[in-house]
Scaffold this active site. Structure first.
Site, mmCIF file in Angstrom:
data_model
loop_
_atom_site.group_PDB
_atom_site.id
_atom_site.type_symbol
_atom_site.label_atom_id
_atom_site.label_comp_id
_atom_site.label_asym_id
_atom_site.label_seq_id
_atom_site.Cartn_x
_atom_site.Cartn_y
_atom_site.Cartn_z
ATOM 1 N N SER A 53 0.828 -1.221 0.000
ATOM 2 C CA SER A 53 0.000 0.000 0.000
ATOM 3 C C SER A 53 0.853 1.258 0.000
ATOM 4 C CB SER A 53 -0.865 0.069 1.262
ATOM 5 O OG SER A 53 -1.618 -1.075 1.421
ATOM 6 N N HIS A 84 -3.542 0.457 -4.282
ATOM 7 C CA HIS A 84 -2.782 -0.563 -5.014
ATOM 8 C C HIS A 84 -3.090 -0.425 -6.508
ATOM 9 C CE1 HIS A 84 -1.488 -3.332 -1.658
ATOM 10 N NE2 HIS A 84 -2.273 -2.477 -1.048
ATOM 11 N N HIS A 106 -4.524 -9.511 -1.229
ATOM 12 C CA HIS A 106 -4.558 -9.950 0.165
ATOM 13 C C HIS A 106 -5.566 -11.083 0.351
ATOM 14 C CE1 HIS A 106 -3.327 -5.713 0.123
ATOM 15 N NE2 HIS A 106 -2.600 -5.991 1.179
ATOM 16 N N TYR A 108 -7.641 -11.243 2.720
ATOM 17 C CA TYR A 108 -8.943 -10.695 3.139
ATOM 18 C C TYR A 108 -9.810 -10.263 1.958
ATOM 19 C CZ TYR A 108 -6.828 -6.010 2.591
ATOM 20 O OH TYR A 108 -6.202 -4.900 2.097
ATOM 21 N N GLU A 109 -9.227 -10.143 0.786
ATOM 22 C CA GLU A 109 -10.029 -9.777 -0.381
ATOM 23 C C GLU A 109 -10.888 -10.952 -0.851
ATOM 24 O OE1 GLU A 109 -7.860 -7.116 -3.336
ATOM 25 O OE2 GLU A 109 -6.232 -7.639 -1.988
ATOM 26 N N ALA A 136 2.938 -2.019 4.372
ATOM 27 C CA ALA A 136 2.557 -1.037 5.381
ATOM 28 C C ALA A 136 2.163 -1.836 6.609
ATOM 29 C CB ALA A 136 1.354 -0.249 4.892
ATOM 30 N N MET A 234 -1.389 -7.395 7.332
ATOM 31 C CA MET A 234 -2.319 -8.386 6.766
ATOM 32 C C MET A 234 -1.755 -9.014 5.494
ATOM 33 S SD MET A 234 -5.761 -6.086 7.163
ATOM 34 C CE MET A 234 -6.069 -5.125 8.658
ATOM 35 N N SER A 235 -0.445 -8.996 5.332
ATOM 36 C CA SER A 235 0.140 -9.505 4.082
ATOM 37 C C SER A 235 1.492 -10.166 4.343
ATOM 38 C CB SER A 235 0.308 -8.349 3.089
ATOM 39 O OG SER A 235 1.309 -7.453 3.528
ATOM 40 N N ASN A 258 1.178 3.460 11.111
ATOM 41 C CA ASN A 258 0.337 3.948 12.219
ATOM 42 C C ASN A 258 0.742 3.223 13.497
ATOM 43 O OD1 ASN A 258 -1.045 1.686 10.552
ATOM 44 N ND2 ASN A 258 -1.892 1.455 12.613
ATOM 45 N N HIS A 270 -8.177 3.636 7.537
ATOM 46 C CA HIS A 270 -7.336 3.337 6.367
ATOM 47 C C HIS A 270 -6.664 4.616 5.873
ATOM 48 C CE1 HIS A 270 -5.741 1.138 3.071
ATOM 49 N NE2 HIS A 270 -6.476 1.724 2.158
HETATM 50 N N1 HPA Z 1 -2.937 -3.504 11.466
HETATM 51 C C1 HPA Z 1 -2.959 -4.375 10.435
HETATM 52 N N2 HPA Z 1 -2.528 -4.067 9.232
HETATM 53 C C2 HPA Z 1 -2.043 -2.842 9.036
HETATM 54 C C3 HPA Z 1 -1.996 -1.882 10.059
HETATM 55 C C4 HPA Z 1 -2.464 -2.248 11.343
HETATM 56 O O1 HPA Z 1 -2.457 -1.450 12.306
HETATM 57 N N3 HPA Z 1 -1.449 -0.763 9.526
HETATM 58 C C5 HPA Z 1 -1.181 -1.052 8.225
HETATM 59 N N4 HPA Z 1 -1.533 -2.293 7.917
#
Ligand code: HPA
Length: 299
Positions: A53, A84, A106, A108-109, A136, A234-235, A258, A270
């Site tokens: 991302s 993306h 991902h 989750y998609e 990320a 998540m990747s 973050n 997001h």
């Molecule tokens: N959690 C999960 N996936 C992420 C996060 C997070 O805080 N930040 C960026 N991808």
């Protein structure tokens, strides 16, 4: 009610067909994909790069490039995530032939693990010996700040599944691949040297992957910290497992987008993640280029 039942059944059927179709993909069935890529570019990439991302900018520096939209590549999964791009870019970066995924898919998609990791299989088939995976991530380590770059040196697979579940194709790798050095030690050193040259602060950390797409709860983040994780995302973990299965050496760089849930009182969004990434994109580009520059020009 009848309509709902039918629609429900239809969706289930489509899903089953898709899953069966994809899980049938093995080393014999990548020929079509390889031929389609071969028709567009004659390059023999040595390095495969996955851009997470907000990190697609790395691909803008690839020279003599050919960009193929994912939808033009047979079996290639399409990105649905915001931020993306969805293109495969082949060319040279710092004089090294590379293939880069501008945007990943991902779990989750809704894609199966086979689909999520299919691009890594193709990288391997293209002759790639090095995978540079970027992502990320949320910072769990209390010493991390948004915008920090982290060389991943180990991971915790907390996705509840594994991309190698199923029949093992011996042509690709062994049934029980070792993961002791899943993140290549020499590459971590090379990343540290590259960061020093570029005057970028680079931390080292353990990445934990959750399936998402909901962000973690503060309790899950406390658990992850207790388990030894520094970063959450998540990747990456599925791709790294498959790369190791194929004997592809891995370097992974996370960008802290973050603070992980519960560290600050604000909620996660997001948008916050994308803003955090925008701040780090430039140093991620410089670090990746310096790392690739440090690679021997010949295999
Ligand atoms: N959690 C999960 N996936 C992420 C996060 C997070 O805080 N930040 C960026 N991808």
């Amino acid at each position: 009610m009848t309509v709902f039942t039918h629609a429900h059944e239809l969706i289930r059927t489509i899903k089953e067909v898709t899953e069966e179709g994809i899980s049938m993909i093995n080393s014999e069935k990548t020929t079509e994909t390889l031929a389609a890529i071969g028709r567009r570019s004659s390059i023999n990439p040595r390095v495969g790069i996955i851009l997470g991302s907000g990190l697609g900018a790395v691909a803008d520096h690839i020279e003599n490039s050919v960009a193929i939209p994912y939808e033009e590549i047979p079996y290639w999964p399409r990105t649905t995530a915001v931020g993306h791009a969805g293109r495969l870019v082949l060319g040279t970066l710092e004089g090294v032939p590379v293939v880069a995924m501008q945007g990943r898919v991902h779990y989750y998609e809704g894609y199966s693990m086979d689909e999520v990791t299919f691009p890594v299989r193709i990288f391997g088939e293209l002759g790639v010996g090095t995978l540079v995976a970027t992502n990320a991530a949320g910072g769990i380590n209390l010493g991390y700040r948004p915008g920090d770059l982290v060389a991943v040196y180990d991971h915790i697979n907390h996705m509840g599944t594994n991309p190698l579940i199923g029949t093992n194709d011996e042509k690709w790798g062994s049934r029980f691949p070792d993961m002791t050095y899943a993140y290549d030690r020499e590459y971590i050193e090379a990343l540290e040297n590259a960061a020093r040259d570029e005057k970028i602060v680079l931390r080292k950390g353990v990445y934990i992957a959750f399936s998402g797409p909901s962000y973690e709860t503060p309790a899950e983040i406390r658990m992850a910290r207790a388990m030894g994780a520094d970063l959450v995302g998540m990747s990456t973990v599925p791709e790294v497992i498959v790369a190791n299965h194929m004997g592809i050496r891995v370097a992974a760089i996370s960008c802290v987008a973050n603070y992980a849930a519960g560290i600050k009182s604000e909620k996660l969004s997001h948008q916050e993640v994308l803003d955090g990434m925008a701040r780090a994109a430039d140093s991620m580009v410089r670090l990746t280029r310096a790392f690739i520059r440090s690679m021997p020009k010949r295999a």
